[in-house]
Motif scaffolding. Structure first.
Motif, PDB file in Angstrom:
ATOM      1  N   PHE A 151      15.297   1.138  13.772  1.00 17.83           N
ATOM      2  CA  PHE A 151      14.359   2.024  14.475  1.00 17.83           C
ATOM      3  C   PHE A 151      13.307   2.512  13.493  1.00 17.83           C
ATOM      4  N   ALA A 152      12.137   1.861  13.501  1.00 21.98           N
ATOM      5  CA  ALA A 152      11.022   2.280  12.643  1.00 21.98           C
ATOM      6  C   ALA A 152      10.510   3.625  13.144  1.00 21.98           C
ATOM      7  N   ASP A 153      10.602   4.642  12.289  1.00 24.45           N
ATOM      8  CA  ASP A 153      10.353   5.996  12.770  1.00 24.45           C
ATOM      9  C   ASP A 153       9.086   6.635  12.215  1.00 24.45           C
ATOM     10  N   ASP A 154       8.914   6.573  10.910  1.00 26.40           N
ATOM     11  CA  ASP A 154       7.753   7.232  10.312  1.00 26.40           C
ATOM     12  C   ASP A 154       7.218   6.372   9.185  1.00 26.40           C
ATOM     13  N   VAL A 155       6.007   6.687   8.722  1.00 25.26           N
ATOM     14  CA  VAL A 155       5.340   5.841   7.736  1.00 25.26           C
ATOM     15  C   VAL A 155       4.528   6.691   6.772  1.00 25.26           C
ATOM     16  N   ALA A 156       4.521   6.278   5.495  1.00 28.81           N
ATOM     17  CA  ALA A 156       3.674   6.870   4.468  1.00 28.81           C
ATOM     18  C   ALA A 156       2.912   5.747   3.786  1.00 28.81           C
ATOM     19  N   VAL A 157       1.826   6.087   3.102  1.00 27.12           N
ATOM     20  CA  VAL A 157       1.018   5.069   2.425  1.00 27.12           C
ATOM     21  C   VAL A 157       0.662   5.550   1.028  1.00 27.12           C
ATOM     22  N   ASP A 158       0.744   4.640   0.037  1.00 21.05           N
ATOM     23  CA  ASP A 158       0.412   5.027  -1.334  1.00 21.05           C
ATOM     24  C   ASP A 158      -1.041   4.700  -1.657  1.00 21.05           C
ATOM     25  N   ALA A 159      -1.441   4.962  -2.889  1.00 17.59           N
ATOM     26  CA  ALA A 159      -2.843   4.810  -3.292  1.00 17.59           C
ATOM     27  C   ALA A 159      -3.306   3.362  -3.251  1.00 17.59           C
ATOM     28  N   GLN A 160      -2.391   2.404  -3.374  1.00 17.78           N
ATOM     29  CA  GLN A 160      -2.741   0.981  -3.338  1.00 17.78           C
ATOM     30  C   GLN A 160      -2.717   0.404  -1.926  1.00 17.78           C
ATOM     31  N   GLY A 161      -2.370   1.202  -0.954  1.00 17.94           N
ATOM     32  CA  GLY A 161      -2.340   0.735   0.425  1.00 17.94           C
ATOM     33  C   GLY A 161      -0.996   0.193   0.873  1.00 17.94           C
ATOM     34  N   ASN A 162       0.023   0.275   0.012  1.00 13.65           N
ATOM     35  CA  ASN A 162       1.370  -0.111   0.428  1.00 13.65           C
ATOM     36  C   ASN A 162       1.922   0.933   1.397  1.00 13.65           C
ATOM     37  N   ALA A 163       2.598   0.463   2.424  1.00 13.59           N
ATOM     38  CA  ALA A 163       3.171   1.364   3.424  1.00 13.59           C
ATOM     39  C   ALA A 163       4.684   1.393   3.277  1.00 13.59           C
ATOM     40  N   TYR A 164       5.266   2.548   3.600  1.00 14.26           N
ATOM     41  CA  TYR A 164       6.712   2.740   3.518  1.00 14.26           C
ATOM     42  C   TYR A 164       7.183   3.291   4.852  1.00 14.26           C
ATOM     43  N   VAL A 165       8.054   2.531   5.515  1.00 12.73           N
ATOM     44  CA  VAL A 165       8.473   2.850   6.882  1.00 12.73           C
ATOM     45  C   VAL A 165       9.959   3.179   6.888  1.00 12.73           C
ATOM     46  N   THR A 166      10.319   4.339   7.423  1.00  8.79           N
ATOM     47  CA  THR A 166      11.725   4.727   7.487  1.00  8.79           C
ATOM     48  C   THR A 166      12.413   4.083   8.688  1.00  8.79           C
ATOM     49  N   ASP A 167      13.662   3.713   8.480  1.00 13.20           N
ATOM     50  CA  ASP A 167      14.515   3.171   9.537  1.00 13.20           C
ATOM     51  C   ASP A 167      15.541   4.244   9.885  1.00 13.20           C
ATOM     52  N   ALA A 168      15.352   4.907  11.024  1.00  5.84           N
ATOM     53  CA  ALA A 168      16.228   6.006  11.427  1.00  5.84           C
ATOM     54  C   ALA A 168      17.570   5.527  11.930  1.00  5.84           C
ATOM     55  N   LYS A 169      17.684   4.225  12.148  1.00  6.65           N
ATOM     56  CA  LYS A 169      18.950   3.641  12.602  1.00  6.65           C
ATOM     57  C   LYS A 169      19.710   2.989  11.447  1.00  6.65           C
ATOM     58  N   GLY A 170      19.014   2.230  10.628  1.00  5.48           N
ATOM     59  CA  GLY A 170      19.647   1.460   9.568  1.00  5.48           C
ATOM     60  C   GLY A 170      19.640   2.106   8.198  1.00  5.48           C
ATOM     61  N   SER A 171      19.111   3.343   8.098  1.00  3.18           N
ATOM     62  CA  SER A 171      19.138   4.099   6.840  1.00  3.18           C
ATOM     63  C   SER A 171      18.530   3.324   5.675  1.00  3.18           C
ATOM     64  N   LYS A 172      17.308   2.860   5.848  1.00  2.34           N
ATOM     65  CA  LYS A 172      16.603   2.169   4.766  1.00  2.34           C
ATOM     66  C   LYS A 172      15.103   2.413   4.920  1.00  2.34           C
ATOM     67  N   ILE A 173      14.350   1.963   3.927  1.00  4.73           N
ATOM     68  CA  ILE A 173      12.895   2.104   3.941  1.00  4.73           C
ATOM     69  C   ILE A 173      12.278   0.735   3.681  1.00  4.73           C
ATOM     70  N   TRP A 174      11.448   0.264   4.606  1.00  6.02           N
ATOM     71  CA  TRP A 174      10.740  -0.997   4.421  1.00  6.02           C
ATOM     72  C   TRP A 174       9.444  -0.754   3.642  1.00  6.02           C
ATOM     73  N   LYS A 175       9.126  -1.644   2.725  1.00  5.06           N
ATOM     74  CA  LYS A 175       7.838  -1.599   2.036  1.00  5.06           C
ATOM     75  C   LYS A 175       6.973  -2.755   2.529  1.00  5.06           C
ATOM     76  N   VAL A 176       5.774  -2.428   3.011  1.00  2.00           N
ATOM     77  CA  VAL A 176       4.824  -3.410   3.523  1.00  2.00           C
ATOM     78  C   VAL A 176       3.556  -3.311   2.688  1.00  2.00           C
ATOM     79  N   ASP A 177       3.083  -4.433   2.160  1.00  5.28           N
ATOM     80  CA  ASP A 177       1.904  -4.365   1.290  1.00  5.28           C
ATOM     81  C   ASP A 177       0.616  -4.201   2.088  1.00  5.28           C
ATOM     82  N   VAL A 178      -0.483  -4.107   1.376  1.00  2.00           N
ATOM     83  CA  VAL A 178      -1.773  -3.788   1.990  1.00  2.00           C
ATOM     84  C   VAL A 178      -2.235  -4.872   2.953  1.00  2.00           C
ATOM     85  N   ASN A 179      -1.684  -6.086   2.822  1.00  2.38           N
ATOM     86  CA  ASN A 179      -2.052  -7.187   3.707  1.00  2.38           C
ATOM     87  C   ASN A 179      -1.099  -7.354   4.891  1.00  2.38           C
TER      88      ASN A 179
END
Length: 329
Positions: A151-179
């Motif tokens: 369950f992708a719940d929330d998202v943050a973004v760093d200075a390089q444009g990488n995104a970090y998405v919390t998984d409220a079901k699986g207890s992990k954080i996905w990292k997605v690059d700027v592309n």
């Protein structure tokens, strides 16, 4: 093994419980006048998960929990006016999924949106949109190929444009690059505290700190985490629990970074101000604010011209009136 339960299920279940409360009591809550400033707006849906202030566009951007999509609410000069929500994004290929946490990537003029299958937990993704044209820049699928629920719940973004998405079901954080490429997953045993009841809703709100780390909250346990982005993958000190004193953060939902030393934890029955003086090794709850409208469920916070506003998930009435309430700590 914990029961199947997601952040979306939690919000819906809480709404169902609230709906069992005597109508007369809900009416009295609705008639109560908050002690702080309020933006009210009419919407096309009953559920709005997240609201963020776009200082360049001079508008609030809101995510559609029911059916997916993004809308805008433009404040008027009159404080008492009921504003109108205008739909900006409604992707046909994502219909039926919820749009949840959002964050503005100002350097790239993008809005990043966490997308999830609200009830089945069979699909999670991150969508990026150009904020001038509202053309979708990318859609990064985070799950859907495996049987594992997420369950992708929330998202943050760093200075390089990488995104970090919390998984409220699986207890992990996905990292997605700027592309829009899924490049890694941040996992830790600390993300799964003991007790199945503490993991009914896991990782939720997340923010990026300019010193190079993430802060994320675990909703049902109330644990607050610091995730060091400069540490190598697999290092034991990459994820640490922030020692919080002065109050509990249980049922915390969205986070908003006010300054390098202050964050707001949005949640019900009250939002909380949390401060740290040692780089978020430890922190203290220093302020509380409740709108008194517990039937609407606070889910996110945003800052407009130095003032914090809380988004409430549930809209009421035939015109689905939603509110954004100023929080004063």
């Amino acid at each position: 093994m914990s029961p199947s339960f997601s952040s979306g299920h939690f919000s819906v279940a809480l709404f169902l419980v609230i709906s069992a409360v005597p109508i007369s009591y809900i009416i009295s809550l609705e008639r109560a006048v908050p002690s702080t400033h309020v933006f009210s707006y009419q919407s096309s849906g009953f559920f709005r998960e997240c609201a963020k202030w776009d200082d360049v566009g001079r508008r609030f951007l809101v995510s559609f929990m029911d059916g997916g999509g993004i809308g805008e609410v433009v404040p008027s000069d009159g404080n008492s006016d009921v504003l109108k929500e205008v739909t900006l994004v409604k992707d046909v290929d994502l219909a039926g999924n919820a749009s949840l946490g959002i964050v503005i990537d100002r350097d790239r003029n993008r809005l990043l949106v966490a997308v999830a299958d609200l009830l089945g937990n069979r699909y999670s993704a991150l969508a990026a949109y150009d904020m001038s044209t509202w053309r979708r820049v990318f859609l990064a699928e985070l799950s859907g190929q495996s049987k594992e629920k997420s369950f992708a719940d929330d998202v943050a973004v760093d200075a390089q444009g990488n995104a970090y998405v919390t998984d409220a079901k699986g207890s992990k954080i996905w990292k997605v690059d700027v592309n829009g490429e899924l490049v890694s997953t941040i996992e830790s045993p600390l993300f799964t505290p003991s007790g199945w009841y503490n993991n009914l809703v896991a990782l939720n709100g997340i923010v990026y700190h300019p010193d190079g780390f993430l802060i994320a909250i675990h909703t049902f346990s109330g644990l607050l985490y610091k995730i060091d982005l400069t540490a190598d993958v697999g290092e034991s000190n990459k994820v640490t629990v922030i020692e919080v004193t002065g109050g509990t953060l249980r049922f915390g939902d969205g986070l908003e970074l006010l300054s390098p030393t202050k964050i707001v934890v949005a949640g019900s029955p009250s939002a909380k101000l949390v401060e740290s003086s040692d780089g978020w090794r430890t922190a203290t709850v220093t302020g509380w604010f409740s709108t008194g409208m517990i039937h609407r469920i606070v889910s996110s916070a945003t800052v407009k011209e130095g003032r914090v506003y809380l988004n409430h998930i549930v809209g009421f009435g035939s015109k689905k009136r939603h509110i954004l309430v100023e929080a004063v700590f």
